[in-house]
Design a protein around this motif. Structure first.
Motif, PDB file in Angstrom:
ATOM      1  N   ASP A 134      -5.983   3.341  -4.411  1.00  0.00           N
ATOM      2  CA  ASP A 134      -5.918   4.813  -4.386  1.00  0.00           C
ATOM      3  C   ASP A 134      -7.215   5.475  -4.848  1.00  0.00           C
ATOM      4  O   ASP A 134      -7.860   5.009  -5.772  1.00  0.00           O
ATOM      5  N   ILE A 135      -7.516   6.598  -4.255  1.00  0.00           N
ATOM      6  CA  ILE A 135      -8.729   7.337  -4.622  1.00  0.00           C
ATOM      7  C   ILE A 135      -8.541   8.164  -5.902  1.00  0.00           C
ATOM      8  O   ILE A 135      -9.504   8.530  -6.574  1.00  0.00           O
ATOM      9  N   ARG A 178      -8.024  -4.856  -3.611  1.00  0.00           N
ATOM     10  CA  ARG A 178      -7.938  -3.846  -2.550  1.00  0.00           C
ATOM     11  C   ARG A 178      -6.479  -3.505  -2.232  1.00  0.00           C
ATOM     12  O   ARG A 178      -6.141  -2.356  -1.985  1.00  0.00           O
ATOM     13  N   GLU A 179      -5.640  -4.526  -2.247  1.00  0.00           N
ATOM     14  CA  GLU A 179      -4.206  -4.310  -1.978  1.00  0.00           C
ATOM     15  C   GLU A 179      -3.457  -3.894  -3.237  1.00  0.00           C
ATOM     16  O   GLU A 179      -2.263  -3.661  -3.199  1.00  0.00           O
ATOM     17  N   GLY A 180      -4.177  -3.867  -4.350  1.00  0.00           N
ATOM     18  CA  GLY A 180      -3.517  -3.549  -5.609  1.00  0.00           C
ATOM     19  C   GLY A 180      -4.177  -2.355  -6.263  1.00  0.00           C
ATOM     20  O   GLY A 180      -4.215  -1.253  -5.723  1.00  0.00           O
ATOM     21  N   VAL A 181      -4.768  -2.617  -7.408  1.00  0.00           N
ATOM     22  CA  VAL A 181      -5.241  -1.576  -8.301  1.00  0.00           C
ATOM     23  C   VAL A 181      -6.360  -0.702  -7.706  1.00  0.00           C
ATOM     24  O   VAL A 181      -6.559   0.426  -8.151  1.00  0.00           O
ATOM     25  N   LEU A 182      -7.044  -1.207  -6.681  1.00  0.00           N
ATOM     26  CA  LEU A 182      -8.148  -0.421  -6.110  1.00  0.00           C
ATOM     27  C   LEU A 182      -7.750   0.418  -4.888  1.00  0.00           C
ATOM     28  O   LEU A 182      -8.613   0.967  -4.216  1.00  0.00           O
ATOM     29  N   ILE A 203       0.826  -1.211   0.000  1.00  0.00           N
ATOM     30  CA  ILE A 203       0.000   0.000   0.000  1.00  0.00           C
ATOM     31  C   ILE A 203       0.862   1.264   0.000  1.00  0.00           C
ATOM     32  O   ILE A 203       1.681   1.472   0.896  1.00  0.00           O
ATOM     33  N   ARG A 204       0.637   2.101  -0.984  1.00  0.00           N
ATOM     34  CA  ARG A 204       1.432   3.322  -1.132  1.00  0.00           C
ATOM     35  C   ARG A 204       1.398   4.202   0.114  1.00  0.00           C
ATOM     36  O   ARG A 204       2.442   4.670   0.568  1.00  0.00           O
ATOM     37  N   VAL A 205       0.192   4.442   0.645  1.00  0.00           N
ATOM     38  CA  VAL A 205       0.119   5.412   1.746  1.00  0.00           C
ATOM     39  C   VAL A 205       0.796   4.896   3.015  1.00  0.00           C
ATOM     40  O   VAL A 205       1.068   5.665   3.926  1.00  0.00           O
ATOM     41  N   ILE A 232       5.143   5.124  -6.822  1.00  0.00           N
ATOM     42  CA  ILE A 232       4.806   6.172  -7.789  1.00  0.00           C
ATOM     43  C   ILE A 232       5.280   5.773  -9.195  1.00  0.00           C
ATOM     44  O   ILE A 232       4.568   5.983 -10.185  1.00  0.00           O
ATOM     45  N   HIS A 233       6.459   5.182  -9.239  1.00  0.00           N
ATOM     46  CA  HIS A 233       6.987   4.731 -10.531  1.00  0.00           C
ATOM     47  C   HIS A 233       5.983   3.803 -11.225  1.00  0.00           C
ATOM     48  O   HIS A 233       5.673   3.960 -12.399  1.00  0.00           O
ATOM     49  N   LEU A 234       5.451   2.859 -10.470  1.00  0.00           N
ATOM     50  CA  LEU A 234       4.451   1.930 -11.005  1.00  0.00           C
ATOM     51  C   LEU A 234       3.246   2.683 -11.582  1.00  0.00           C
ATOM     52  O   LEU A 234       2.816   2.431 -12.709  1.00  0.00           O
ATOM     53  N   ARG A 235       2.705   3.608 -10.809  1.00  0.00           N
ATOM     54  CA  ARG A 235       1.517   4.347 -11.255  1.00  0.00           C
ATOM     55  C   ARG A 235       1.821   5.184 -12.490  1.00  0.00           C
ATOM     56  O   ARG A 235       0.982   5.336 -13.377  1.00  0.00           O
TER      57      ARG A 235
END
Ligand code: MG
Length: 496
Positions: free
Chosen positions: A404-405, A398-402, A345-347, A358-361
């Motif tokens: 971030d808001i 939930r732990e992946g693509v979903l 999780i990023r946060v 961030i690189h991934l996104r």
């Protein structure tokens, strides 16, 4: 400060637009803090209508004056800043038809609600049609706005004036290999733990709130110009140079999450509060860019907040209100604040691994916008990149693509500004130490006024007078340079 007659008239007309923005920001703040759940639909419509009203005001009332002022000689820096900022807004709105703007504004109200449900149920299919529509609209927006090299440039520029895909690419190609190398070395040592006992200690909300308020006192938060409230995701809203709202969260466990959210948001708040009084209610009474804004929050959160000296400063406050910290030394608190572990999780990411998220996104967003991948490809690609960059693999959406808001808020091109912020924060530390002396000593002696004044003078007071790149060169003597951040990590994590 403002003398040119046309600029003065422009500012007078702008004040109505400012007032609408002020109202929208307050409504946005309320949506995240006190609005009852049922208010969401009406609030989305109200915000979308206000955004249309602002658009018409800008195009009909403000644009003609801006047109007259573009290229006028003899304006001072502040006047030029006003014209530049409004010109960017006018140009953007002229290129984006009302229908697209309205649909995006409405999606910003509705999609986050769907995203939240999808995340709770771990159901990507539920969010997919919304995300697909958002990507489709954003691809159209990129074409309408225009770009020289890559469609992603058009979206980046909205959040970070002047930032291009090639700049971001250059940053990550330097940063990511270095971070991976540093991370490997940290993980093979034992000074920065992967886990800490304090992570699972529970706290009472009122105790933690007392800590947070005292920490804000120590940092110099002006309570007559700001508030601290609670929201699911901590954020800052600057309503003006004398009214800034920050939030944090209380999960009841792992107190550093609540604490560092407060310190982070304090950094954002201080920026807004220290913009020159005389710029208030003008288009340049705001941060230079999202990246520069984030640099201020990261500077306080990581460079100051996660230093050994700050753990020393915090110790008595924590012991007084939380009690359970009494059994831990300053060094132990420091280790708890600086746990390093590749996570999903990023946060929750530490400052070492954060930019890998961030690189991934960044990679996914630019492919989406270029039309190289589809929304339905995202979950698989996400997991692939996680393994490549961080060596961990999500077991759920939930732990992946979903997680971030941002995408549900139609923000694509936003993520790279987080890395820009991290880089500037480290660079700022290096320059400040050349000019003021060792930051650790300043922190230990609790001379936070010295830090606040330094930041005011170098960055805050200018607001958006200068474009971010120019401000950075003026304040720090050179453009953004990832070497400072790499050196910061090496000094902190490897030279111990
Ligand atoms: Mg932030």
């Amino acid at each position: 400060m403002f003398e040119n007659k046309l600029v003065l008239e422009l500012l007078e007309r702008y004040r109505v637009l400012w007032a609408l923005g002020h109202a929208s920001s307050l409504m946005g703040w309320d949506s995240e803090t006190y609005m009852p759940r049922g208010g969401v639909e009406e609030r989305s419509v109200a915000l979308a209508e206000l955004s249309l009203l602002s658009r018409r005001l800008l195009l009909e009332n403000i644009a003609p004056l801006v047109d007259k002022l573009v290229g006028v000689e003899g304006l001072n820096d502040f006047e030029r800043g006003v014209v530049r900022v409004l010109w960017r807004d006018v140009e953007r709105l002229r290129r984006i038809p009302e229908g697209i703007q309205y649909e995006l504004a409405k999606l910003r109200g509705e999609a986050p609600v769907v995203w939240r449900e999808a995340r709770e149920r771990d159901d990507f299919e539920k969010f997919k049609p919304y995300l697909s529509r958002i990507v489709e609209l954003k691809r159209q927006v990129a074409e309408l706005l225009g770009y020289d090299e890559h469609p992603y440039d058009a979206l980046l520029d909205y959040y970070e004036e002047g930032l291009r895909d090639r700049d971001v690419r250059a940053i990550f190609s330097k940063l990511t290999p270095s971070v991976k190398r540093i991370l490997e070395r940290i993980l093979s040592g034992d000074l920065y733990p992967r886990e800490h006992a304090l992570e699972s200690v529970r706290y009472r909300r009122e105790d933690m709130e007392a800590v947070n308020r005292e920490v804000l006192d120590i940092l110099g938060f002006p309570w007559d110009k700001g508030r601290l409230d609670v929201s699911a995701h901590p954020f800052t809203v600057g309503l003006g140079v004398s009214d800034v709202r920050i939030t944090t969260r209380y999960e009841g466990v792992d107190f550093r999450r609540s604490l560092f959210a407060v310190i982070h948001e304090f950094g954002h708040a201080l920026y807004d509060l220290q913009v020159d009084e005389r710029l208030k209610m003008t288009p340049i009474a705001r941060g230079a860019s999202l990246g520069v804004h984030e640099s201020q929050s990261r500077f306080w959160e990581n460079v100051i907040g996660r230093s050994l000296e700050f753990a020393e400063v915090l110790k008595s406050t924590l012991d007084k209100h939380l009690g359970f910290t009494r059994g831990y030394s300053v060094e132990e608190l420091y280790r708890y604040f600086n746990i390093v572990r590749p996570s999903l999780i990023r946060v929750d990411a530490d400052e070492v691994t954060y930019n890998l998220h961030i690189h991934l996104r960044y990679e996914l967003e630019r492919m989406l916008i270029a039309g190289e991948v589809k929304v339905s490809d995202l979950p698989e690609l996400w997991n692939q990149y996680m393994e490549e960059l961080l060596g961990v693999k999500p077991k759920s959406f939930r732990e992946g693509v979903l997680q971030d808001i941002h995408w549900s808020l139609t923000s694509i091109g936003y993520f790279p500004t987080y890395t820009i912020g991290n880089l500037i924060a480290a660079q700022l530390k290096a320059v400040m130490e050349r000019e003021v002396g060792k930051l650790g000593d300043v922190v230990r002696e609790m001379k936070f006024n010295v830090v606040r004044e330094y930041l005011r003078e170098k960055i805050h007071r200018w607001g958006a007078t200068y474009p971010p790149r120019e401000l950075i060169v003026r304040a720090l003597g050179e453009p953004i340079n990832p070497e400072y951040f790499i050196k910061y990590l090496e000094d902190k994590y490897l030279r111990v």
